[in-house]
Write a protein that holds these residues in place. Structure first.
Motif, short mmCIF file in Angstrom:
data_model
loop_
_atom_site.label_atom_id
_atom_site.label_comp_id
_atom_site.label_asym_id
_atom_site.label_seq_id
_atom_site.Cartn_x
_atom_site.Cartn_y
_atom_site.Cartn_z
N PRO A 291 0.97 -1.29 -0.02
CA PRO A 291 -0.08 0.06 0.03
C PRO A 291 0.92 1.14 0.11
CG PRO A 291 0.13 -0.86 2.11
CD PRO A 291 0.82 -1.94 1.32
N ASP A 292 0.29 2.21 -0.79
CA ASP A 292 1.10 3.57 -0.59
C ASP A 292 0.78 4.42 0.80
OD1 ASP A 292 2.04 3.23 -3.29
OD2 ASP A 292 -0.06 3.76 -3.99
N LEU A 293 -0.49 4.10 1.28
CA LEU A 293 -0.83 4.86 2.73
C LEU A 293 -1.89 3.85 3.45
CD1 LEU A 293 -1.97 8.46 2.81
CD2 LEU A 293 -3.47 6.63 3.38
N VAL A 294 -1.60 3.95 4.66
CA VAL A 294 -2.69 3.34 5.59
C VAL A 294 -3.62 4.38 6.28
CG1 VAL A 294 -2.97 1.86 7.72
CG2 VAL A 294 -0.68 1.63 6.13
N LEU A 295 -4.88 4.02 6.02
CA LEU A 295 -6.04 4.90 6.70
C LEU A 295 -6.52 4.23 7.82
CD1 LEU A 295 -8.18 5.83 3.44
CD2 LEU A 295 -7.02 7.40 5.05
N GLY A 296 -6.99 4.95 8.70
CA GLY A 296 -7.81 4.46 9.83
C GLY A 296 -8.83 5.36 10.12
N TYR A 297 -10.07 4.64 10.26
CA TYR A 297 -11.29 5.41 10.63
C TYR A 297 -11.67 5.10 12.17
CZ TYR A 297 -15.86 7.36 10.93
OH TYR A 297 -17.04 8.12 11.32
N TRP A 298 -11.91 6.20 12.88
CA TRP A 298 -12.38 6.03 14.15
C TRP A 298 -10.98 6.07 14.95
CZ3 TRP A 298 -16.87 7.50 15.72
CH2 TRP A 298 -17.11 7.24 17.20
N THR A 299 -10.66 7.09 15.66
CA THR A 299 -9.16 7.54 16.16
C THR A 299 -8.68 6.44 16.99
OG1 THR A 299 -9.93 9.85 16.07
CG2 THR A 299 -7.81 9.23 17.29
N HIS A 300 -9.73 5.99 17.83
CA HIS A 300 -8.93 4.90 18.92
C HIS A 300 -10.06 3.90 19.27
CE1 HIS A 300 -8.25 3.37 22.93
NE2 HIS A 300 -6.70 3.25 22.56
N PRO A 301 -9.55 2.50 19.08
CA PRO A 301 -8.23 2.02 18.87
C PRO A 301 -7.87 1.92 17.29
CG PRO A 301 -9.63 0.36 19.26
CD PRO A 301 -10.58 1.43 19.51
N ASP A 302 -8.89 2.08 16.51
CA ASP A 302 -8.49 1.80 14.98
C ASP A 302 -7.53 2.56 14.55
OD1 ASP A 302 -11.33 1.45 16.05
OD2 ASP A 302 -11.59 0.43 14.11
N GLY A 303 -7.51 3.80 14.83
CA GLY A 303 -6.41 4.80 14.30
C GLY A 303 -4.87 4.36 14.78
N ALA A 304 -5.01 3.82 16.04
CA ALA A 304 -3.68 3.47 16.43
C ALA A 304 -3.18 2.25 15.74
CB ALA A 304 -4.11 3.15 18.07
N MET A 305 -4.23 1.50 15.10
CA MET A 305 -3.72 0.20 14.38
C MET A 305 -3.12 0.68 13.18
SD MET A 305 -3.99 -2.25 16.41
CE MET A 305 -3.81 -0.93 17.41
N ALA A 306 -3.79 1.76 12.73
CA ALA A 306 -3.36 2.24 11.09
C ALA A 306 -1.87 2.81 11.16
CB ALA A 306 -4.35 3.41 10.79
N VAL A 307 -1.61 3.69 12.52
CA VAL A 307 -0.36 4.05 12.57
C VAL A 307 0.65 3.10 12.84
CG1 VAL A 307 1.07 5.72 13.95
CG2 VAL A 307 -1.30 6.31 13.85
N ARG A 308 0.49 2.05 13.48
CA ARG A 308 1.49 1.01 13.84
C ARG A 308 1.69 0.32 12.45
NH1 ARG A 308 0.78 -1.95 19.61
NH2 ARG A 308 0.18 -0.44 20.80
N VAL A 309 0.48 -0.24 11.75
CA VAL A 309 0.96 -0.73 10.51
C VAL A 309 1.53 -0.17 9.50
CG1 VAL A 309 -0.43 -1.77 8.59
CG2 VAL A 309 -1.36 -2.55 10.88
N ALA A 310 1.21 1.25 9.49
CA ALA A 310 2.12 2.08 8.67
C ALA A 310 3.43 2.31 8.96
CB ALA A 310 1.24 3.57 8.54
N ARG A 311 3.80 2.46 10.12
CA ARG A 311 5.11 2.40 10.59
C ARG A 311 5.96 1.02 10.28
NH1 ARG A 311 5.49 5.75 16.25
NH2 ARG A 311 4.89 7.77 15.42
#
Length: 382
Positions: A97-117
């Motif tokens: 993927p070129d980018l990881v999106l997360g909808y719903w800041t927590h906890p879903d967004g936290a997972m998006a940040v981790r996976v993107a890293r």
């Protein structure tokens, strides 16, 4: 672009009517030429409460995750990461993927940040409403929400009002933008009200007030039914129609029993079948305690149906001629406004412009593309 979306707010075989607006967003991005894969974290409690209607559609993965009962929501990102991060990495194996999106800041967004890293790509967190306006009331969860907002490469809020609320949490204004949802104007458009009522077996000689959504405490249905007790005896003999389902339905049905034929529970309706309900209604009502930019109001307006709604989140950005706002939780104001509309203004049709899904998708695509093209922050690469 190749996009990976991580969100529990998405239609799945166990929750087919949940997060249809995100389903529409993904459909729009795919129509625009983007490749999108979706990971839908499913809490283990869904194994007990729901039954799958079939396999997930292509490009959608629905892994389960476990959390100990009664543990606070502020810890859920730790438990979700145990299964959702590996599941997300499996979902993109052989597909970068070129980018990881997360909808719903927590906890879903936290997972998006981790996976993107882990993948060494940027992340964008989409903030929907209650994740910012309600969940941050808890100090521990507020800490986690702010952490996610500060760690992601870009935050996009549903509407300008929610964007301002995120900045007020201490997130740098330059890191926060806004995006807007559109509707499929091929589906949601004005039509013949009498024809819609005949098709839905709704009375032709009574005002119809419509509510659509998930029957949960945040939607304020307890306030609506309490207010309706003061409206149901109006000389026009109005009918309140509730479309949707949820954990509160049984309790709400019991409370509405004393209102006789003034309330009708229509049950869950497929998203692509909602347009006739909007056309049949004289007025849409949404007494929520918290909202972002509710798709049900956008769809109602696109069908020409005005609304009475709580002044929360980005709802205030939709208020225009023929639409009324009331304070959230104020049943007196809600009842008075509804009775006033029934006194002679309920047949007024809405003229508020609503963006088409293609227009909204093109604008979102441009914002995501800008994040992909921007110089990257330092990231941990697996």
């Amino acid at each position: 672009m190749r996009l990976l979306l991580i969100t529990n707010v998405y239609p799945s075989p166990r929750r087919p009517t949940k997060g249809t607006f995100n389903g529409e967003m993904v459909a729009g991005l795919r129509d625009a030429g983007d490749e999108v894969r979706v990971v839908v974290p499913m809490p283990w409690t869904d194994l007990l409460a729901t039954r799958a209607s079939g396999p997930p559609p292509p490009g959608v993965t629905c892994p389960f995750w476990f959390y100990p009962p009664r543990w606070k929501h502020a810890t859920h990102h730790h438990w979700m990461a145990r299964t959702i991060v590996p599941a997300a990495l499996r979902a993109v194996r052989g597909w970068s993927p070129d980018l990881v999106l997360g909808y719903w800041t927590h906890p879903d967004g936290a997972m998006a940040v981790r996976v993107a890293r882990r993948l060494g790509v940027p992340s964008v967190v989409l903030a929907g409403g209650s994740d910012i306006l309600i969940n941050t009331a808890d100090r521990a969860r507020r800490t986690e929400v702010v952490r996610v907002l500060q760690q992601t490469d870009r935050v996009l809020a549903v509407g300008a009002s929610l964007r301002d609320a995120i900045v007020a949490l201490g997130v740098a204004p330059a890191q926060v933008g806004a995006f807007f949802r559109g509707v499929d104007r091929q589906v949601f458009h004005p039509g013949d009200q009498a024809e819609a009522r005949t098709m839905l077996d709704l009375p032709a000689d009574r005002p119809v007030v419509l509510w659509v959504g998930r029957m949960a405490p945040v939607k304020g249905l307890d306030v609506l039914l309490a207010a309706w007790q003061r409206v149901v005896d109006h000389p026009t003999h109005p009918l309140l129609v509730l479309v949707g389902d949820g954990a509160e339905r049984t309790l709400l049905e019991q409370g509405a029993a004393r209102l006789g034929d003034g309330v009708r529970f229509a049950g869950s309706i497929a998203h692509d079948q909602l347009a006739p309900w909007y056309r049949a209604a004289d007025l849409m009502v949404l007494p929520s305690r918290s909202e972002g930019m509710p798709n049900v109001l956008l769809e109602a307006l696109a069908c020409g149906t005005p609304f009475v709604a709580s002044a929360v989140g980005s709802v205030i950005e939709l208020a225009g001629p023929g639409n009324d706002l009331v304070p959230p939780g104020d049943l007196e104001a809600l009842a008075t406004t509804l009775r006033t509309r029934l006194d002679g203004h309920y047949r007024q049709r809405a003229t508020t412009p609503v963006p088409d899904r293609q227009e909204a998708t093109a604008a979102l695509h441009a914002q995501l593309q800008a994040v992909v093209a921007a110089p990257r922050r330092d990231r941990q690469v697996a």
